[in-house]
Design a protein around this motif. Structure first.
Motif, PDB file in Angstrom:
ATOM      1  N   LEU A  20       0.841  -1.190   0.000  1.00  0.00           N
ATOM      2  CA  LEU A  20       0.000   0.000   0.000  1.00  0.00           C
ATOM      3  C   LEU A  20       0.879   1.244   0.000  1.00  0.00           C
ATOM      4  O   LEU A  20       2.050   1.203   0.385  1.00  0.00           O
ATOM      5  CB  LEU A  20      -0.916   0.010   1.226  1.00  0.00           C
ATOM      6  CG  LEU A  20      -1.848  -1.195   1.385  1.00  0.00           C
ATOM      7  CD1 LEU A  20      -2.695  -1.033   2.638  1.00  0.00           C
ATOM      8  CD2 LEU A  20      -2.738  -1.369   0.159  1.00  0.00           C
ATOM      9  N   LEU A  25      -2.726   5.436   2.958  1.00  0.00           N
ATOM     10  CA  LEU A  25      -3.016   5.155   4.367  1.00  0.00           C
ATOM     11  C   LEU A  25      -3.305   6.448   5.125  1.00  0.00           C
ATOM     12  O   LEU A  25      -4.159   6.472   6.022  1.00  0.00           O
ATOM     13  CB  LEU A  25      -1.847   4.414   5.001  1.00  0.00           C
ATOM     14  CG  LEU A  25      -1.615   2.984   4.501  1.00  0.00           C
ATOM     15  CD1 LEU A  25      -0.374   2.385   5.166  1.00  0.00           C
ATOM     16  CD2 LEU A  25      -2.836   2.111   4.771  1.00  0.00           C
ATOM     17  N   LEU A 143      -0.893   0.019  11.620  1.00  0.00           N
ATOM     18  CA  LEU A 143      -0.486   0.619  10.354  1.00  0.00           C
ATOM     19  C   LEU A 143       0.254   1.940  10.582  1.00  0.00           C
ATOM     20  O   LEU A 143      -0.100   2.691  11.503  1.00  0.00           O
ATOM     21  CB  LEU A 143      -1.708   0.882   9.467  1.00  0.00           C
ATOM     22  CG  LEU A 143      -2.408  -0.330   8.863  1.00  0.00           C
ATOM     23  CD1 LEU A 143      -3.725   0.084   8.222  1.00  0.00           C
ATOM     24  CD2 LEU A 143      -1.515  -1.023   7.840  1.00  0.00           C
ATOM     25  N   ALA A 165       4.469  -2.590   2.994  1.00  0.00           N
ATOM     26  CA  ALA A 165       3.759  -3.860   3.144  1.00  0.00           C
ATOM     27  C   ALA A 165       4.101  -4.459   4.503  1.00  0.00           C
ATOM     28  O   ALA A 165       5.246  -4.368   4.966  1.00  0.00           O
ATOM     29  CB  ALA A 165       4.128  -4.832   2.028  1.00  0.00           C
ATOM     30  N   THR A 169      -1.089  -4.625   6.502  1.00  0.00           N
ATOM     31  CA  THR A 169      -1.664  -4.343   5.182  1.00  0.00           C
ATOM     32  C   THR A 169      -2.369  -5.575   4.629  1.00  0.00           C
ATOM     33  O   THR A 169      -3.397  -5.460   3.954  1.00  0.00           O
ATOM     34  CB  THR A 169      -0.586  -3.865   4.197  1.00  0.00           C
ATOM     35  OG1 THR A 169       0.380  -4.901   3.998  1.00  0.00           O
ATOM     36  CG2 THR A 169       0.115  -2.624   4.719  1.00  0.00           C
ATOM     37  N   TYR A 172      -5.718  -5.622   6.382  1.00  0.00           N
ATOM     38  CA  TYR A 172      -6.620  -4.602   5.840  1.00  0.00           C
ATOM     39  C   TYR A 172      -7.244  -5.053   4.520  1.00  0.00           C
ATOM     40  O   TYR A 172      -8.471  -4.961   4.327  1.00  0.00           O
ATOM     41  CB  TYR A 172      -5.840  -3.296   5.659  1.00  0.00           C
ATOM     42  CG  TYR A 172      -6.528  -2.266   4.812  1.00  0.00           C
ATOM     43  CD1 TYR A 172      -7.668  -1.613   5.249  1.00  0.00           C
ATOM     44  CD2 TYR A 172      -6.023  -1.941   3.543  1.00  0.00           C
ATOM     45  CE1 TYR A 172      -8.299  -0.656   4.455  1.00  0.00           C
ATOM     46  CE2 TYR A 172      -6.644  -0.998   2.752  1.00  0.00           C
ATOM     47  CZ  TYR A 172      -7.773  -0.355   3.209  1.00  0.00           C
ATOM     48  OH  TYR A 172      -8.389   0.590   2.423  1.00  0.00           O
TER      49      TYR A 172
END
Length: 506
Positions: A20, A25, A143, A165, A169, A172
């Motif tokens: 991500l 985020l 996160l 990562a 993640t 999620y």
């Protein structure tokens, strides 16, 4: 042991769906902070009604009917609305800090604890979006969503790269997939999978119908196509999240479809914050392609924000509560802590998958034994994604709060004390103050919740008599004008059902 030389390359391919962007985020964090503030603002208009002993769910009834020994709730420590207001204020401060990225880890933990506490205080007004909001905050505790575009980021060097990562993640992405997969699998009724009449019945519910749904309702062929499109979207679209090739394009597809999907829900059905929470939930999936386009368009606003002279105070935090890194850590300990955190996250993810598998399997085939469910209730990682499942609810109607004055007049408290009328209102949705009350009224109908009816009746009487301009009542009946949805646009006559009647205390 000798590993194949192509193992690192294969691992790099397999991890691609779980990489991500830190900027995505950050957007997810800011969106969730804003949703929390909005949720608190809506709930805050009913502090006494929904969270105090003078409301519809006193603490004694909560503990007697809806409590498990594994739950916790700071909001259940007192039945006074003033204590609730104080806790709401603390939760709002934590949500604002989360949105700004100020002491992000601490703000995330505080927001999660206070949200769980709030939801545990009154389960009768909860909906599926609340489960998703709670789970996003739970995974967010692991996160690094305060690494960029946050107050905390001002004191740290910019990251060398934005891709990230970790086990969190993975959790999620899997959580979002579970949401839609389970939603589809729980919709096992023939009106979803064969007849295609689910949206017809959904739009037949006047308690939910909005103008957009009213426009679509007269077209059965269109509703049938949209029903199958909805079911297959929920069932198949999540697979695109795990394709390791062309990840950015698949991500754009998923985000675009889901944003359009929930925008469509928002204009057709009255679902409260459900659609907003779902739209915010996919922000973390935005690929670098979209963020590279978005970043320069946000830059002018960020520059103006940096020119503000006002700065958040550097409040001292006791070392026991300081969750952010405050001093250098030896590489060995850092690796050990990272491995421990990954183990906790992956363990929680396995448990969540286990819970969802059990939910889809149903009570006849229990995958998760009852002795193992305590952890879900304690951490509130329990979840159920049965929206309109297995079939759409058919009971529809509207409430008439039939109050009889001491002089014999009959008034409707649901319409501000006007003379009682049983004709169907032009817009039943307008009778609800907000979606929390709509959900409460839905639960009020169930025979399993008959115990809650007296509390509501007494609350209405007490609130009515607080206004000296209101004529005194000698009797109040909560009447439900029931319409059961029929196929082929047939509308049966409404049937009057008295759910509760009571008299004022002497």
């Amino acid at each position: 042991m000798v590993f194949p030389s192509n193992l690192p390359r294969a691992w790099a391919v397999l991890r691609r769906p779980f990489v991500l962007d830190l900027r995505a985020l950050a957007l997810l964090r800011m969106g969730l902070g804003a949703v929390l503030l909005l949720d608190l603002g809506i709930r805050g208009t009913d502090l006494e009604a929904h969270y105090a002993n003078l409301g519809v769910l006193p603490l004694a009834a909560l503990h007697d009917r809806l409590w498990t020994p594994y739950q916790f709730s700071l909001h259940a420590a007192s039945g006074m609305w003033q204590v609730q207001a104080l806790l709401f204020g603390v939760a709002a401060a934590a949500a604002l800090a989360l949105a700004l990225g100020y002491r992000t880890r601490l703000a995330t933990v505080a927001s999660w604890v206070l949200l769980v506490s709030l939801q545990n205080r009154n389960p009768l007004i909860g909906q599926g979006g609340d489960d998703l909001l709670r789970m996003l905050l739970f995974w967010g505790m692991f996160l690094p969503w305060g690494r960029v575009w946050a107050c905390d980021a001002r004191a740290a060097p910019p990251p060398a790269r934005y891709d990230y990562a970790s086990a969190a993640t993975v959790a999620y992405v899997v959580q979002l997939a579970l949401l839609y997969w389970c939603t589809a699998l729980l919709k096992s009724g023939p009106e979803w999978t064969r007849a295609g009449t689910a949206l017809y019945y959904a739009f037949s519910l006047d308690q939910l119908l909005l103008p957009g749904g009213r426009l679509l309702y007269p077209y059965p062929g269109l509703l049938r196509g949209l029903t199958f499109a909805t079911w297959y979207t929920e069932l198949l679209l999540p697979f695109a999240l795990f394709i390791p090739f062309g990840v950015r394009w698949w991500r754009l597809l998923v985000v675009g479809v889901l944003l359009g999907f929930h925008l469509g829900i928002s204009v057709t059905l009255y679902v409260g914050l459900f659609f907003i929470i779902n739209m915010v939930s996919v922000l973390g999936l935005l690929p670098p392609l979209a963020l590279d386009w978005l970043t320069p368009r946000l830059a002018p606003h960020a520059a103006r924000a940096r020119r503000w002279r006002a700065r958040l105070p550097a409040w001292p935090v006791p070392w026991q509560l300081r969750l952010e890194q405050v001093r250098p850590v030896a590489p060995g300990w850092r690796a050990l802590a990272r491995a421990g955190r990954a183990g906790v996250v992956l363990g929680a993810l396995v448990y969540v998958c286990w819970w969802n598998l059990d939910d889809v399997a149903g009570p006849r085939r229990r995958w998760l034994p009852e002795p193992a469910r305590w952890l879900g209730y304690l951490l509130r990682v329990d979840q159920h994604w049965g929206m309109f499942a297995p079939e759409v609810f058919k009971d529809d109607g509207w409430y008439v709060l039939e109050g009889t004055t001491t002089t014999g007049r009959v008034l409707d408290l649901n319409r501000g004390g006007r003379p009682v009328a049983y004709a169907k209102p032009a817009a039943i949705v307008a009778l609800f103050k907000n979606d929390r009350w709509r959900k409460y009224s839905e639960n009020y109908l169930f025979i399993d919740h008959a115990w809650m009816r007296g509390y509501y009746c007494n609350y209405l009487l007490r609130r009515w008599h607080l206004d000296p301009a209101h004529p005194p009542l000698r009797h109040l009946a909560v009447v439900y004008m029931k319409e059961v949805s029929q196929p082929n646009y047939r509308v049966p006559p409404a049937r009057r059902e008295v759910l509760c009647d009571c008299e004022p205390a002497p």
